[in-house]
Design a protein around this motif. Structure first.
Motif, PDB file in Angstrom:
ATOM      1  N   SER A 108       0.842  -1.201   0.000  1.00 39.85           N
ATOM      2  CA  SER A 108       0.000   0.000   0.000  1.00 39.85           C
ATOM      3  C   SER A 108       0.874   1.247   0.000  1.00 39.85           C
ATOM      4  O   SER A 108       2.071   1.194   0.315  1.00 39.85           O
ATOM      5  CB  SER A 108      -0.907   0.007   1.228  1.00 39.85           C
ATOM      6  OG  SER A 108      -0.127   0.147   2.412  1.00 39.85           O
ATOM      7  N   ASN A 109       0.259   2.370  -0.341  1.00 43.08           N
ATOM      8  CA  ASN A 109       1.004   3.633  -0.360  1.00 43.08           C
ATOM      9  C   ASN A 109       1.568   3.975   1.014  1.00 43.08           C
ATOM     10  O   ASN A 109       2.687   4.468   1.149  1.00 43.08           O
ATOM     11  CB  ASN A 109       0.097   4.766  -0.848  1.00 43.08           C
ATOM     12  CG  ASN A 109      -0.266   4.607  -2.310  1.00 43.08           C
ATOM     13  OD1 ASN A 109       0.418   3.901  -3.051  1.00 43.08           O
ATOM     14  ND2 ASN A 109      -1.348   5.260  -2.727  1.00 43.08           N
ATOM     15  N   VAL A 110       0.773   3.718   2.060  1.00 44.63           N
ATOM     16  CA  VAL A 110       1.233   4.007   3.426  1.00 44.63           C
ATOM     17  C   VAL A 110       2.421   3.130   3.775  1.00 44.63           C
ATOM     18  O   VAL A 110       3.396   3.589   4.384  1.00 44.63           O
ATOM     19  CB  VAL A 110       0.080   3.796   4.432  1.00 44.63           C
ATOM     20  CG1 VAL A 110       0.592   3.947   5.860  1.00 44.63           C
ATOM     21  CG2 VAL A 110      -1.052   4.775   4.159  1.00 44.63           C
ATOM     22  N   ARG A 111       2.340   1.851   3.373  1.00 44.53           N
ATOM     23  CA  ARG A 111       3.432   0.920   3.668  1.00 44.53           C
ATOM     24  C   ARG A 111       4.717   1.356   2.961  1.00 44.53           C
ATOM     25  O   ARG A 111       5.795   1.338   3.551  1.00 44.53           O
ATOM     26  CB  ARG A 111       3.021  -0.474   3.195  1.00 44.53           C
ATOM     27  CG  ARG A 111       3.932  -1.600   3.664  1.00 44.53           C
ATOM     28  CD  ARG A 111       3.640  -1.961   5.092  1.00 44.53           C
ATOM     29  NE  ARG A 111       4.264  -3.225   5.467  1.00 44.53           N
ATOM     30  CZ  ARG A 111       4.227  -3.729   6.677  1.00 44.53           C
ATOM     31  NH1 ARG A 111       3.574  -3.074   7.629  1.00 44.53           N
ATOM     32  NH2 ARG A 111       4.812  -4.870   6.966  1.00 44.53           N
ATOM     33  N   VAL A 112       4.596   1.772   1.714  1.00 49.51           N
ATOM     34  CA  VAL A 112       5.766   2.239   0.959  1.00 49.51           C
ATOM     35  C   VAL A 112       6.345   3.487   1.608  1.00 49.51           C
ATOM     36  O   VAL A 112       7.570   3.626   1.761  1.00 49.51           O
ATOM     37  CB  VAL A 112       5.373   2.526  -0.508  1.00 49.51           C
ATOM     38  CG1 VAL A 112       6.499   3.261  -1.230  1.00 49.51           C
ATOM     39  CG2 VAL A 112       5.063   1.226  -1.233  1.00 49.51           C
TER      40      VAL A 112
END
Length: 725
Positions: free
Chosen positions: A232-236
């Protein structure tokens, strides 16, 4: 409630006997008879005084690198009870009883010893075989130059240790990343990578290249993560942020912390103070702080001051004048004004004092109340001892023909009027009405008639000028430079018109006082700038060498010679290992280019996981060699063979990887593999044999006959010391 006591508590531990054996062997090789010889060996004469400075809390400046390495050497002295009292004046000098030689050499030796098992782990983390890992560790173990360097008070083994720790920590982090990101182990290895990178840079500036290498590899891996559609974008964003904090912010903070400890420990004035600014010197205990204690803060009309050039190159110096005049005719036939000489003098002297005069007042004393000098004010500078005015005019300077001569005006009753008005320009002012402050203000003097600026040219005057430094007036149109900036260092309010009274004032402490506590960041920035820009005079050394000499081992360094026998220590590498390491590096490059070319044609000789492992090994090991070696070709400094050792250490990691790759992918039949194995065993036996032959020159523990020394003189360029009977 206490049911867990019904069963025994069992702790299971895995012990890698390979690691244990390699660690024990490396400790023995580096720590055996560590305090021998009990004499100053080669560059110990260079690092020793810095250790003494730490013990005595005396400030010093070393332009060879940041202070972490020096502090670690000093830590060994502190733990050993060293009091700092030893005269480090010559190589070969016997250490006195108060010098804990074993303790001083301990940390470099431990760093050198621990680099061996770390080499084993690096190869293992690259997912090569245990045989290749053991091979890399054994090469590090028996390499004579690495043993010699790690047994002395020098920094190369510390740099190699931190370089290896940075690479190993990143590899462990990278491998943990695959199955448990953001776990405690993941954070530990990521943070340790940043710590190790900071320590590498803090030991020697060359460490920054290994840091940048690790940073580039981490950036490439992060780029691949950004393209991973399963995240996910948050994880990245969390991944990128964690790497930025650990690999950029943390090293920067630790680098600053290193200097903070350094400056906190060294709070006393010392012999290197004069290189620093007046404000920096005044922040140290003793020295200038003692001289300037009680000085008035604001410079007023009538103040007596000494003016130090801010640039301080080629030497820190003060504006100076004396009775002697410029020659009527210079050596090249040009004429001068024959006025009183004005120079910059690199020593404190009574002729460095000047009076700041108000052009509208005749008196040379401070009024009551004092009238402070402000930015933009017009002043006259009167030489304290000769009472002549600082002057410049349209006459070429003695050496800098494009600039104007600066003098103290002598009235010869000829058509050359005095031009002695100067406008004060406060460079670091906060407003246009700022007052001129002692030590804190950086000022320029702009000549009112010609707009020339008072400047230190840096050229040494001939004998008629007593080899003092030339001061000129230079037009601002030629650009601004630090050599045009001055600051008040010593300052008194002048209250007496009589010459005797004036001299007494110079030795009478003032009652007024002001606080001068430079912030840590101000001291750090100045110290860092001085370290990066200081150009010490590099004399050609008998045992200096070039980077091209290192690869082929065309040079050696005689480190120590026993004055009572032929026992001696040399920095001398194992010819078999050095030649093989260079061949392996060249082989890797050729194979990499060959595979890359074929992959471009969609021919995949290696499985994808093997190719990725091969590229990563080359990037870290081959790249580690390149970044620690190639920059030396761009350096204008005296270089020695030991500068190559960090690069060599990475080469020794790459060598067994190339051998394993040859076995796995290039030897296609059992016969080829059998022959290749026999060649590897023969080659390693030869390396061990050479290492054993060079052992007396590595440890210097037994005398050698002239015949034995001649037998080790394998190259004409080697300097083996053979004493005549």
């Amino acid at each position: 409630m206490l049911g867990f006591l019904k069963r025994p508590i069992v702790v299971t531990a895995e012990v890698n006997l390979n690691m244990v054996s390699l660690t024990v062997a490396s400790l023995l090789s580096r720590l055996w008879c560590l305090s021998y010889p009990r004499a100053v060996v080669f560059d110990e004469v260079y690092y020793g005084p810095f250790i003494s400075f730490y013990m005595n809390r005396v400030f010093f400046l070393d332009d060879s690198g940041p202070p972490l390495g020096h502090m670690l050497l000093a830590l060994g002295g502190y733990l050993g009870g060293f009091d700092g009292n030893f005269l480090w004046n010559r190589i070969g000098a016997e250490y006195t009883k108060n010098v804990p030689v074993w303790a001083l050499r301990l940390l470099p030796a431990l760093a050198g010893a621990l680099s061996v098992p770390m080499g084993y782990q690096i190869v293992s983390e690259l997912r090569f075989s245990h045989c290749a890992a053991i091979g890399a560790a054994l090469l590090l173990l028996i390499e004579n130059a690495l043993i010699t360097q790690s047994r002395l008070m020098q920094l190369e083994s510390l740099l190699i240790f931190f370089n290896f720790l940075a690479v190993l920590s990143y590899l462990k982090f990278f491998n943990v990343q695959k199955h448990s990101p953001f776990s405690p182990r993941w954070w530990f290895w990521l943070m340790l990578t940043g710590v190790a990178c900071a320590c590498a840079v803090g030991t020697r500036y060359m460490g920054i290249f290994t840091y940048l290498l690790v940073l580039c590899v981490a950036a490439i891996h992060a780029w691949h993560l950004i393209g991973d559609q399963t995240l996910s974008n948050v994880r990245v964003l969390c991944h990128v942020f964690a790497r930025a904090v650990a690999l950029v912010v943390l090293p920067a903070v630790l680098y600053l912390l290193c200097f903070y400890v350094h400056l906190t420990l060294l709070y006393r004035s010392g012999p290197h103070d004069r290189i620093m600014s007046s404000a920096f010197q005044a922040s140290l205990e003793g020295g200038l702080a003692r001289i300037t204690q009680g000085q008035p803060l604001e410079v007023a009309f009538g103040s007596q001051v000494t003016l130090k050039n801010v640039f301080g190159k080629p030497l820190p110096c003060w504006l100076h004048s004396h009775q002697n005049t410029y020659p009527i005719i210079y050596e090249n036939g040009r004429g001068s004004s024959h006025q009183q000489q004005v120079t910059c003098y690199p020593f404190k002297d009574i002729n460095n004092w000047w009076v700041i005069k108000d052009p509208e007042r005749h008196q040379l004393v401070v009024s009551n109340p004092p009238k402070p000098v402000r930015h933009g004010d017009v002043v006259q500078l009167v030489h304290g001892m000769t009472t002549r005015f600082l002057n410049t005019h349209d006459v070429a300077a003695p050496l800098s023909l494009h600039a104007q001569e600066v003098s103290c005006y002598v009235d010869y009753n000829i058509s050359m009027p005095a031009q002695n008005l100067w406008r004060l320009d406060i460079v670091n002012r906060q407003s246009d009405r700022d007052t001129w402050k002692t030590i804190l203000s950086t000022v320029r003097f702009v000549h009112l008639n010609t707009s020339a600026v008072l400047k230190l040219s840096g050229a040494h005057l001939p004998e008629w000028g007593f080899r003092q430094l030339e001061v000129v007036g230079e037009k601002l149109s030629r650009g601004q430079h630090e050599s045009m900036a001055w600051n008040v260092e010593e300052h008194h309010y002048r209250t007496s018109q009589e010459q005797r009274g004036q001299e007494l004032e110079l030795h009478t402490p003032m009652k007024a006082n002001f606080s001068l506590n430079l912030s840590f960041m101000a001291r750090f920035l100045e110290l860092q700038w001085r370290m990066l820009t200081l150009q010490s005079e590099e004399a050609e050394h008998r045992y200096s060498s070039t980077p091209l000499d290192w690869v082929t081992l065309d040079s050696n360094i005689p480190y120590w010679l026993n004055p009572r026998s032929s026992a001696q220590i040399h920095l001398l590498g194992n010819l078999v290992i050095w030649a093989s390491a260079s061949m392996a590096t060249a082989t890797y490059v050729l194979l990499f280019l060959w595979y890359l070319l074929r992959r471009q044609r969609d021919i995949h000789d290696l499985p994808e996981d093997v190719w990725q492992r091969w590229v990563l090994a080359g990037a870290l090991c081959g790249g580690g060699w390149a970044v620690n070696y190639l920059p030396f070709f761009l350096m204008e400094k005296t270089l020695f063979l030991y500068h190559y050792l960090p690069a060599l250490a990475f080469q020794l990691l790459l060598l067994p990887l190339v051998l394993q790759h040859t076995w796995d992918h290039l030897c296609r039949t059992q016969v080829q593999r059998g022959v290749f194995s026999a060649l590897v065993v023969t080659w390693y036996s030869a390396a061990c044999h050479v290492s054993n032959m060079l052992r007396p020159l590595t440890y210097g523990d037994r005398p050698l006959s002239p015949g034995e020394l001649l037998a080790l003189h394998w190259r004409d360029s080697w300097d083996i010391l053979i004493q005549k009977p």
